[in-house]
Write an enzyme that holds these catalytic residues in place. Structure first.
Site, PDB file in Angstrom:
ATOM      1  CG  ASP A  55      30.280  53.042  44.744  1.00 47.88           C
ATOM      2  OD1 ASP A  55      29.829  54.191  44.891  1.00 47.88           O
ATOM      3  OD2 ASP A  55      31.444  52.716  45.042  1.00 47.88           O
ATOM      4  NE  ARG A  61      38.298  48.662  39.085  1.00 50.92           N
ATOM      5  CZ  ARG A  61      38.445  49.101  40.330  1.00 50.92           C
ATOM      6  NH1 ARG A  61      37.368  49.321  41.074  1.00 50.92           N
ATOM      7  NH2 ARG A  61      39.633  49.323  40.834  1.00 50.92           N
ATOM      8  CG  HIS A  96      34.494  54.138  41.979  1.00 50.58           C
ATOM      9  ND1 HIS A  96      34.995  53.707  40.778  1.00 50.58           N
ATOM     10  CD2 HIS A  96      35.024  53.287  42.908  1.00 50.58           C
ATOM     11  CE1 HIS A  96      35.790  52.664  40.964  1.00 50.58           C
ATOM     12  NE2 HIS A  96      35.816  52.385  42.259  1.00 50.58           N
ATOM     13  CD  GLU A 114      33.830  54.503  37.576  1.00 52.82           C
ATOM     14  OE1 GLU A 114      34.741  54.833  38.347  1.00 52.82           O
ATOM     15  OE2 GLU A 114      32.984  53.640  37.847  1.00 52.82           O
TER      16      GLU A 114
END
Length: 333
Positions: A264, A240, A301, A269
């Protein structure tokens, strides 16, 4: 049993969501309505009279959204992901809305991806690919290091963290772990040691985050924790975004305290990831700055994104809904 009379409002839909959920829904027969917008207070009216809402990681399930869902007679929020930090669980409980999730759709997908971005970052594979496409065959600036004999610190030893540790077994590394609920049986079997976070920070050449986001660990990677780390440490985050204070990460990169980062996820985001913004400027100055570092790898992600994972997400999410309707739900929040 078929559920053709049960309507599901499916938010933040992408083509792959529709493909895999329609495939799995052949066994259930739900009346699924796919909406492209994310769920938030402005779009929640689209779920009017839907008893079930299916949401994802960047949907806004705060108090205002949940209050309106309750007024619109929604009884179940089926998260099609493992995380639920975007859900106000207290508000859900207050409005008698059940929340389910998919805690283990494919730990291997995320764990394999974590190793992939570590190797890519270390050996500059992403930069080499782009350089060769420009007919530049120089390898200057791509010097990496052997992973063998290095110390890997794994924060969080749930299903994904343990799977990552299993994958690491063949690389000849030393593994440290930190978790508020240590799995000593797994540690003995997989030959890793539980240590305090401070010791993990101080000894690790690579630190990989695999813990859920909670109020207690938000920004656990911050200025103070970075100061405790080895100079040149690599930080990998496939968990996260808000586990990392990105401004502090940038300072660590600029001062060469951090040797590289593979991310990622990103703490802000929501406005960017999963969207095609190739014709737009990035208004987020911190994200834009991150993308300028040659030793930072940012992906959108996508660690979960395998055929197996999407199949499992579709099947388990719809099974959670069926179990709720039949009064035999076992996985809920």
């Amino acid at each position: 049993m078929k559920f053709s009379n049960i309507k599901i409002a499916f938010f933040d839909t992408k083509p792959y969501d529709r493909r895999f959920f329609e495939q799995e829904n052949e066994s259930f027969g739900f009346d699924i309505h796919f909406f492209e917008p994310r769920l938030n207070p402005d779009s929640v009216s689209m779920a009017h009279d839907y008893p079930v809402v299916c949401a994802f990681v960047n949907d806004n399930l705060g108090a205002a959204t949940l209050e309106q869902l309750a007024k619109q007679k929604t009884k179940l929020i089926a998260m099609r992901c493992a995380g639920f930090n975007n859900v106000d669980l207290a508000a859900a409980h207050r409005h008698d809305i059940t929340v389910t999730r998919v805690p283990a759709y494919s730990p291997r997908a995320v764990a394999e991806y974590t190793l992939g971005v570590l190797l890519t970052l270390n050996r500059s594979l992403h930069r080499a690919y782009n350089r060769v496409r420009d007919n530049n065959f120089s390898i200057n600036g791509f010097l990496g290091f052997d992973i063998f004999d290095k110390t890997i610190g794994v924060i969080g030893t749930g299903k994904i963290g343990l799977t990552f540790i299993q994958i690491l077994q063949g690389l000849g590394v030393h593994i440290l772990a930190s978790d508020p609920y240590p799995n000593q049986a797994a540690a003995a079997e997989l030959h890793y040691d539980y240590v305090s976070l401070d010791e993990l920070y101080a000894r690790s050449d690579v630190i990989s985050l695999h813990c859920p986001l909670t109020p207690d660990n938000q920004h656990m990677i911050n200025r103070r924790s970075i100061a405790k780390m080895k100079t040149g440490v690599y930080i990998i985050n496939t968990s996260r975004g808000k586990l990392i204070d990105t401004a502090a990460l940038i300072v660590g990169l600029k001062k060469h305290k951090i040797g590289g980062a593979a991310l990622d996820v990103y703490e802000e985001e929501g406005d960017y990831f999963y969207e095609d913004l190739s014709a737009s400027a990035i208004a987020d100055d911190i994200l834009a700055r991150l993308l300028t570092f040659p030793n930072v790898l940012v992906t959108s992600h996508q660690a979960f994104f395998t055929r197996e994972a999407l199949t499992n997400i579709g099947r388990i999410t719809l099974q959670n809904i069926a179990d709720f309707l039949e009064g035999k739900l076992t996985i809920k929040l």
